[in-house]
Design a protein around this motif. Structure first.
Motif, PDB file in Angstrom:
ATOM      1  N   UNK A 168       0.830  -1.201   0.000  1.00 34.47           N
ATOM      2  CA  UNK A 168       0.000   0.000   0.000  1.00 34.47           C
ATOM      3  C   UNK A 168       0.865   1.251   0.000  1.00 34.47           C
ATOM      4  N   UNK A 169       0.326   2.299  -0.599  1.00 39.58           N
ATOM      5  CA  UNK A 169       0.867   3.642  -0.431  1.00 39.58           C
ATOM      6  C   UNK A 169      -0.045   4.383   0.540  1.00 39.58           C
ATOM      7  N   UNK A 170       0.542   5.222   1.372  1.00 42.99           N
ATOM      8  CA  UNK A 170      -0.225   5.950   2.378  1.00 42.99           C
ATOM      9  C   UNK A 170      -0.325   7.416   1.962  1.00 42.99           C
ATOM     10  N   UNK A 171      -1.532   7.935   2.017  1.00 42.07           N
ATOM     11  CA  UNK A 171      -1.792   9.308   1.611  1.00 42.07           C
ATOM     12  C   UNK A 171      -2.471  10.078   2.741  1.00 42.07           C
ATOM     13  N   UNK A 172      -2.186  11.352   2.792  1.00 48.51           N
ATOM     14  CA  UNK A 172      -2.912  12.268   3.675  1.00 48.51           C
ATOM     15  C   UNK A 172      -3.968  12.979   2.846  1.00 48.51           C
ATOM     16  N   UNK A 173      -5.160  13.122   3.417  1.00 47.40           N
ATOM     17  CA  UNK A 173      -6.234  13.811   2.699  1.00 47.40           C
ATOM     18  C   UNK A 173      -6.424  15.192   3.320  1.00 47.40           C
ATOM     19  N   UNK A 174      -5.939  16.221   2.620  1.00 49.87           N
ATOM     20  CA  UNK A 174      -6.071  17.599   3.098  1.00 49.87           C
ATOM     21  C   UNK A 174      -7.448  18.134   2.724  1.00 49.87           C
ATOM     22  N   UNK A 175      -8.262  18.373   3.734  1.00 48.73           N
ATOM     23  CA  UNK A 175      -9.659  18.735   3.505  1.00 48.73           C
ATOM     24  C   UNK A 175      -9.823  20.137   2.928  1.00 48.73           C
ATOM     25  N   UNK A 176     -10.775  20.240   1.997  1.00 45.87           N
ATOM     26  CA  UNK A 176     -11.208  21.530   1.467  1.00 45.87           C
ATOM     27  C   UNK A 176     -12.645  21.838   1.875  1.00 45.87           C
ATOM     28  N   UNK A 177     -13.481  20.796   1.915  1.00 39.43           N
ATOM     29  CA  UNK A 177     -14.883  21.004   2.278  1.00 39.43           C
ATOM     30  C   UNK A 177     -15.456  19.726   2.863  1.00 39.43           C
ATOM     31  N   UNK A 178     -16.551  19.884   3.613  1.00 42.30           N
ATOM     32  CA  UNK A 178     -17.239  18.745   4.218  1.00 42.30           C
ATOM     33  C   UNK A 178     -18.739  18.981   4.124  1.00 42.30           C
ATOM     34  N   UNK A 179     -19.456  17.994   3.617  1.00 43.97           N
ATOM     35  CA  UNK A 179     -20.911  18.070   3.506  1.00 43.97           C
ATOM     36  C   UNK A 179     -21.531  16.863   4.192  1.00 43.97           C
ATOM     37  N   UNK A 180     -22.469  17.124   5.085  1.00 41.57           N
ATOM     38  CA  UNK A 180     -23.199  16.056   5.767  1.00 41.57           C
ATOM     39  C   UNK A 180     -24.522  15.837   5.048  1.00 41.57           C
ATOM     40  N   UNK A 181     -24.838  14.571   4.772  1.00 45.70           N
ATOM     41  CA  UNK A 181     -26.099  14.226   4.107  1.00 45.70           C
ATOM     42  C   UNK A 181     -26.891  13.335   5.054  1.00 45.70           C
ATOM     43  N   UNK A 182     -28.056  13.804   5.480  1.00 40.17           N
ATOM     44  CA  UNK A 182     -28.872  13.042   6.421  1.00 40.17           C
ATOM     45  C   UNK A 182     -29.526  11.858   5.719  1.00 40.17           C
ATOM     46  N   UNK A 183     -30.139  10.973   6.505  1.00 37.03           N
ATOM     47  CA  UNK A 183     -30.802   9.800   5.936  1.00 37.03           C
ATOM     48  C   UNK A 183     -31.978  10.190   5.053  1.00 37.03           C
ATOM     49  N   UNK A 184     -32.480  11.409   5.230  1.00 37.54           N
ATOM     50  CA  UNK A 184     -33.578  11.906   4.398  1.00 37.54           C
ATOM     51  C   UNK A 184     -33.086  12.651   3.167  1.00 37.54           C
ATOM     52  N   UNK A 185     -31.760  12.734   3.007  1.00 32.05           N
ATOM     53  CA  UNK A 185     -31.204  13.394   1.836  1.00 32.05           C
ATOM     54  C   UNK A 185     -30.981  14.883   1.996  1.00 32.05           C
ATOM     55  N   UNK A 186     -31.175  15.407   3.209  1.00 36.67           N
ATOM     56  CA  UNK A 186     -30.951  16.833   3.456  1.00 36.67           C
ATOM     57  C   UNK A 186     -29.456  17.070   3.660  1.00 36.67           C
ATOM     58  N   UNK A 187     -28.901  18.065   2.984  1.00 37.74           N
ATOM     59  CA  UNK A 187     -27.465  18.327   3.059  1.00 37.74           C
ATOM     60  C   UNK A 187     -27.168  19.523   3.960  1.00 37.74           C
ATOM     61  N   UNK A 188     -26.017  19.456   4.620  1.00 43.22           N
ATOM     62  CA  UNK A 188     -25.545  20.536   5.489  1.00 43.22           C
ATOM     63  C   UNK A 188     -24.059  20.748   5.217  1.00 43.22           C
ATOM     64  N   UNK A 189     -23.689  21.959   4.863  1.00 40.26           N
ATOM     65  CA  UNK A 189     -22.276  22.280   4.716  1.00 40.26           C
ATOM     66  C   UNK A 189     -21.674  22.498   6.102  1.00 40.26           C
ATOM     67  N   UNK A 190     -20.533  21.889   6.352  1.00 38.94           N
ATOM     68  CA  UNK A 190     -19.898  21.963   7.665  1.00 38.94           C
ATOM     69  C   UNK A 190     -18.590  22.739   7.546  1.00 38.94           C
ATOM     70  N   UNK A 191     -18.434  23.755   8.372  1.00 41.64           N
ATOM     71  CA  UNK A 191     -17.191  24.528   8.376  1.00 41.64           C
ATOM     72  C   UNK A 191     -16.049  23.646   8.868  1.00 41.64           C
ATOM     73  N   UNK A 192     -14.905  23.744   8.210  1.00 41.08           N
ATOM     74  CA  UNK A 192     -13.773  22.891   8.574  1.00 41.08           C
ATOM     75  C   UNK A 192     -13.300  23.152  10.000  1.00 41.08           C
ATOM     76  N   UNK A 193     -13.398  24.395  10.454  1.00 40.77           N
ATOM     77  CA  UNK A 193     -12.971  24.689  11.825  1.00 40.77           C
ATOM     78  C   UNK A 193     -13.878  23.992  12.835  1.00 40.77           C
ATOM     79  N   UNK A 194     -15.174  23.856  12.494  1.00 41.56           N
ATOM     80  CA  UNK A 194     -16.084  23.129  13.377  1.00 41.56           C
ATOM     81  C   UNK A 194     -15.771  21.637  13.370  1.00 41.56           C
ATOM     82  N   UNK A 195     -15.416  21.124  12.201  1.00 42.04           N
ATOM     83  CA  UNK A 195     -15.066  19.710  12.097  1.00 42.04           C
ATOM     84  C   UNK A 195     -13.802  19.407  12.891  1.00 42.04           C
TER      85      UNK A 195
END
Length: 243
Positions: A168-195
């Motif tokens: 395996x090669x190991x990679x770091x994933x540098x985040x740019x954005x995060x979106x939460x999708x609920x079980x009902x399909x509703x999306x929420x943008x999450x600030x990286x500082x909150x994450x």
């Protein structure tokens, strides 16, 4: 403003719980060849761990992601709440899906010492989770032991990365954005500082094992329903089918 801030942190906590509960994700990168980017997408399932809120990916040397990220480091991750057994089919039958998160960012290859440090952190994570399981009460250990570790145990599956014959090669994933999708399909943008400042529930890594272990026993399922009814004042229906 205060209530909005609290809501954002709540969604961020859900994202951290999903990341902590799972160990696999779908990674997508832009296909590339000797002439550069082809603007087509390659997607495959890869294993990961989270360190300080940032995913680290274990990608097989045979996977096209290794070539793609040389040309274009941009990528995206899709991570779902791990529901073992027939539960996903049940959710789908009522037009619901497990809650999930979509992350975008840069896929950065770790070399030499940094890759070695990541491997050591993975081994420490596995050891820590195995130790925690041993410290649970007898009842909880009984539930966990009745689950199928091959499909529910994060530590067991990650352990396969340390003793596998596959490279395996190991990679770091540098985040740019995060979106939460609920079980009902509703999306929420999450600030990286909150994450970054949110924390996963300590029981999150054992979610799939607990669900599978409870589902192995009718009495456990009924006890869980009773607990929900008593503490959440929820309207519930009990039947003999596993969920």
């Amino acid at each position: 403003m205060k209530s909005n801030r609290a809501a954002a942190l709540t969604v961020a906590d859900k994202c951290r719980n999903i990341l902590a509960a799972n160990w696999q994700c779908h990674l997508s990168t832009i296909k590339a060849d000797a002439k550069g980017s082809k603007e087509e997408i390659h997607t495959s399932k890869v294993n990961y761990m989270v360190k300080r809120g940032k995913p680290y990916l274990w990608i097989s040397e045979d996977d096209a992601h290794n070539v793609n990220t040389i040309i274009d480091e941009r990528g995206s991750l899709a991570v779902t709440t791990p529901f073992p057994g027939p539960l996903p089919r049940l959710l789908k039958s009522v037009k619901m899906l497990p809650s999930r998160i979509a992350l975008t960012g840069d896929v950065i290859l770790l070399k030499d010492k940094k890759a070695q440090v990541a491997s050591q952190k993975l081994e420490e994570l596995i050891h820590s989770e195995q130790k925690t399981v041993g410290e649970f009460s007898y009842t909880v250990r009984g539930i966990l032991s009745s689950a199928n570790p091959a499909v529910t145990s994060r530590s067991e599956n990650l352990l396969g990365l340390t003793n596998s014959h596959e490279n395996y090669n190991i990679y770091k994933f540098d985040l740019r954005s995060c979106t939460y999708v609920s079980s009902n399909g509703v999306t929420h943008e999450v600030a990286l500082k909150d994450l970054q400042t949110s924390k996963a529930d300590s029981i999150a890594p054992y979610t799939a094992m607990l669900i599978d272990g409870i589902n192995q026993s009718e009495s456990r399922r009924r006890a869980l329903v009773l607990l929900c009814f008593t503490n959440l004042n929820a309207h519930v229906r009990v039947n003999s089918r596993r969920t």
